[in-house]
Design a protein around this motif. Structure first.
Motif, short mmCIF file in Angstrom:
data_model
loop_
_atom_site.label_atom_id
_atom_site.label_comp_id
_atom_site.label_asym_id
_atom_site.label_seq_id
_atom_site.Cartn_x
_atom_site.Cartn_y
_atom_site.Cartn_z
N ARG A 38 14.44 81.45 -6.39
CA ARG A 38 14.91 82.17 -7.55
C ARG A 38 15.92 83.23 -7.14
N GLN A 39 16.74 83.62 -8.08
CA GLN A 39 17.79 84.58 -7.79
C GLN A 39 18.05 85.46 -9.00
N THR A 40 18.19 86.76 -8.75
CA THR A 40 18.58 87.71 -9.79
C THR A 40 19.96 88.25 -9.43
N PRO A 41 20.69 88.76 -10.42
CA PRO A 41 22.05 89.24 -10.16
C PRO A 41 22.09 90.29 -9.04
N GLY A 42 22.99 90.08 -8.11
CA GLY A 42 23.17 91.04 -7.03
C GLY A 42 22.22 90.87 -5.88
N ASN A 43 21.33 89.89 -5.97
CA ASN A 43 20.34 89.70 -4.91
C ASN A 43 20.47 88.31 -4.30
N GLN A 44 19.93 88.19 -3.10
CA GLN A 44 19.93 86.89 -2.44
C GLN A 44 18.89 85.97 -3.08
N ARG A 45 19.12 84.69 -2.92
CA ARG A 45 18.15 83.72 -3.41
C ARG A 45 16.87 83.85 -2.60
N GLU A 46 15.74 83.85 -3.29
CA GLU A 46 14.44 84.07 -2.66
C GLU A 46 13.61 82.80 -2.76
N ASP A 89 9.40 88.61 -12.46
CA ASP A 89 9.61 87.18 -12.21
C ASP A 89 10.88 86.68 -12.91
N THR A 90 11.48 87.53 -13.72
CA THR A 90 12.71 87.15 -14.41
C THR A 90 13.80 86.81 -13.40
N ALA A 91 14.37 85.62 -13.52
CA ALA A 91 15.38 85.15 -12.56
C ALA A 91 15.88 83.78 -13.00
N ILE A 92 16.91 83.32 -12.32
CA ILE A 92 17.28 81.91 -12.42
C ILE A 92 16.52 81.17 -11.33
N TYR A 93 15.82 80.13 -11.71
CA TYR A 93 15.01 79.36 -10.78
C TYR A 93 15.74 78.06 -10.42
#
Length: 121
Positions: A38-46, A89-93
């Motif tokens: 998953r990834q949120t704006p400005g962060n690395q994919r986790e 948990d909000t993110a693009i998965y």
């Protein structure tokens, strides 16, 4: 041409549940590990969870006990059951899969287009 298509994202209240699906289509020989990130704006994919072809699963500490990854090898599909969802948990998965396109070819990693999960607090 191999494609991974995710579905099941959406808007849910905190404490709720969602089930994500990711299906592989096209022509290929075999799928090995499948993973949800998953990834949120400005962060690395986790990395969220991964599962081997034999069904062995691993989870990020942040989702252990709440998320369950599973797969249906006959349908080339991986699932992510998410429960007790939190705002964070909000993110693009995204799903990805290591796929061998033909016998004796090396594995390549394929990614889906992503599905948005939004958890309202």
């Amino acid at each position: 041409q191999v494609q991974l298509v995710e579905s099941g994202g959406g808007l849910v209240q905190a404490g709720g549940s969602l089930r994500l699906s990711c299906a592989a289509s096209g022509t290929f020989f075999i799928i090995n590990d499948m993973t949800w990130s998953r990834q949120t704006p400005g962060n690395q994919r986790e990395l969220v969870a991964s599962i081997t072809v034999g069904g062995n699963a691993n989870y990020a500490d942040s989702v252990k006990g709440r998320f369950t990854i599973s797969r249906d090898n006959a349908k080339n599909t991986v699932f992510l059951q998410m429960t007790s969802l939190k705002h964070e948990d909000t993110a693009i998965y995204y799903c990805n899969a290591k796929i061998r396109p033909r016998p004796l070819y090396p594995y390549s990693t394929y990614w889906g287009q992503g599905t948005q999960v939004t958890v309202s607090s």
